[in-house]
Scaffold this active site. Structure first.
Site: not given
Ligand code: ASP
Length: 316
Positions: A181, A209, A211-212, A232-233, A235
Site C-alpha cells: 500500500t 472486501r 480495507g482501511d 498501511t497494515g 485493514g
C-alpha cells in the site's frame, strides 16, 4: 515544508531481497519524494504534493497500488484510495475501483468535484470518467508477480483447509497477504496538512472486501489541529482501531506529541490486538513519525530539496 511517504509495511527482510530489488525500491521512493517536494517548492499545496508523490508509486509495479495492485480471490484488481485536507477537513475516497489509472486522483475529485465523501465500484468509475480522469482497461493493472503471489496464497489456503477441515480455522495472517500500500502526508508552506492513501488491498480478498485505506479516520486522516496520518497494515484491525483518527485524538485531547501518539497506537494498541502494520505522520511543526510493528516498512521523508531519506528495514 515536509513530505513523508510509505510504500507498505510487512515481512520485509534483507534475506528475501536482492540488491537490485532493494535499489529499485529505494530509487522509486526517492523519485516520489523528489516529485512531491518539487510541487511544494513551486508553491503547490500539501494536497497537490501528496497526489504527485502517490501517483508515482501507483504507476510503479513495485507497490500494491495502481499498477502492481494485488489480486482478489477471483483474480481481479480492486483498488481503494482516500485523501483528506487538514485545513478544511474535507475528504474524498473511492473503494473497489477497477479501471481508474490513478485512484488517488479519483479520491481528490470526489473531494473537490462532488458533494460526497466516498464512492464505490461502478458509480465511482462513472464519476471518474465524467470528470475526465484517465480510464484504462482493467488488464493494465495485471502484473505476473502479483498473480503468482495469489496462486501461492490460494494453494496454501487449500492445503490448510484439507488439513483443518473447516474455513473457520483459516489463519488470517497479514504477512501472508502481501503488502505495498502507498501513502503520503505533507505540510506545505501555507502551514496546511494533508494525507492520502492508495492500495490494491489484501491479496486473495473476497466478496467486495474494502480495507482501511479509503476509510477516513482508519487509514487516512488530516486536521491542522493535530496531524496528518496515512496507514498501511492489516485493514480489518486498522478499521476497528480507527487508527489514523486515534493518533490525532491522542494529540488533541491528551496533549501527546506526534511521536508519542503514533507509538501508542501502532506499537501498543495495535500490537495488543494483533494488527500488523505501520503509519506515517506529520504535524504542524513539521515533526514526523514513521512507526511500524512489522519487520519492515518502505518509507521516507524530505524536508529540503535533494535531501530525501529513504528506509526499508527496522534497523535503519
Ligand atoms: N491496509 C491495506 C488494506 O487492508 C493493506 C496494506 O496496507 O497492506 O487493504
Amino acid at each position: 515544508m515536509t513530505l513523508v511517504i510509505h510504500g507498505g509495511a510487512g515481512t520485509i527482510v534483507k534475506e528475501n531481497m536482492t540488491p537490485e530489488k532493494e535499489a529499485a525500491y529505494r530509487q522509486k521512493l526517492e523519485e516520489a519524494l523528489a516529485k512531491g517536494y518539487s510541487v511544494l517548492e513551486k508553491g503547490g499545496t500539501s494536497l497537490e504534493a501528496i497526489v504527485a508523490a502517490i501517483s508515482i508509486m501507483e504507476d510503479s509495479p513495485l507497490f500494491n497500488a495502481g499498477k502492481g495492485s494485488v489480486f482478489t480471490n477471483e483474480g481481479k484488481n480492486e483498488m481503494d484510495a482516500s485523501i483528506m485536507d487538514g485545513k478544511t477537513t474535507m475528504a474524498g475516497a473511492v473503494a473497489g475501483v477497477t479501471n481508474i489509472k490513478n485512484p488517488i486522483t479519483a479520491a481528490m475529485a470526489v473531494m473537490n468535484q462532488s458533494k460526497h465523501v466516498m464512492m464505490a465500484g461502478a458509480g465511482a468509475e462513472k464519476f471518474a470518467k465524467q470528470v475526465g480522469l484517465e480510464i484504462v482497461d482493467p488488464a493494465y493493472f495485471h502484473t505476473d508477480s502479483r498473480y503468482h503471489q495469489l496462486q501461492k496464497i490460494i494453494k496454501k489456503e487449500e492445503m490448510q483447509l484439507d488439513h483443518d477441515g473447516d474455513q473457520g480455522s483459516l489463519k488470517n495472517n497479514y504477512n501472508d497477504y502481501k503488502y505495498g500500500t502507498v501513502g503520503a502526508v505533507a505540510l506545505d508552506q501555507y502551514g496546511n496538512l494533508a494525507a492520502g492513501t492508495s492500495t490494491g488491498g489484501m491479496s486473495n480478498k473476497r466478496y467486495g472486501r474494502i480495507g482501511d485505506a479509503p476509510i477516513i479516520g482508519a487509514g487516512t486522516y488530516a486536521s491542522n489541529k493535530a496531524c496528518a496520518v496515512s496507514a498501511t497494515g492489516h485493514g480489518e484491525y486498522f478499521i476497528r482501531s480507527v487508527v489514523a483518527y486515534d493518533i490525532a485524538a491522542l494529540m488533541k485531547y491528551k496533549n501527546l506529541s506526534l511521536s508519542q501518539a503514533a507509538d501508542e497506537v501502532v506499537m501498543k494498541k495495535l500490537v495488543a490486538t494483533g494488527g500488523g502494520g505501520g503509519v506515517i505522520a506529520v504535524d504542524k511543526k513539521g515533526n514526523i513519525a514513521m512507526p511500524f510493528n512489522t519487520a519492515g516498512m518502505y518509507r521516507g521523508y524530505i524536508k529540503a530539496k535533494g535531501k530525501a531519506k529513504v528506509f526499508i528495514y527496522k534497523e535503519e
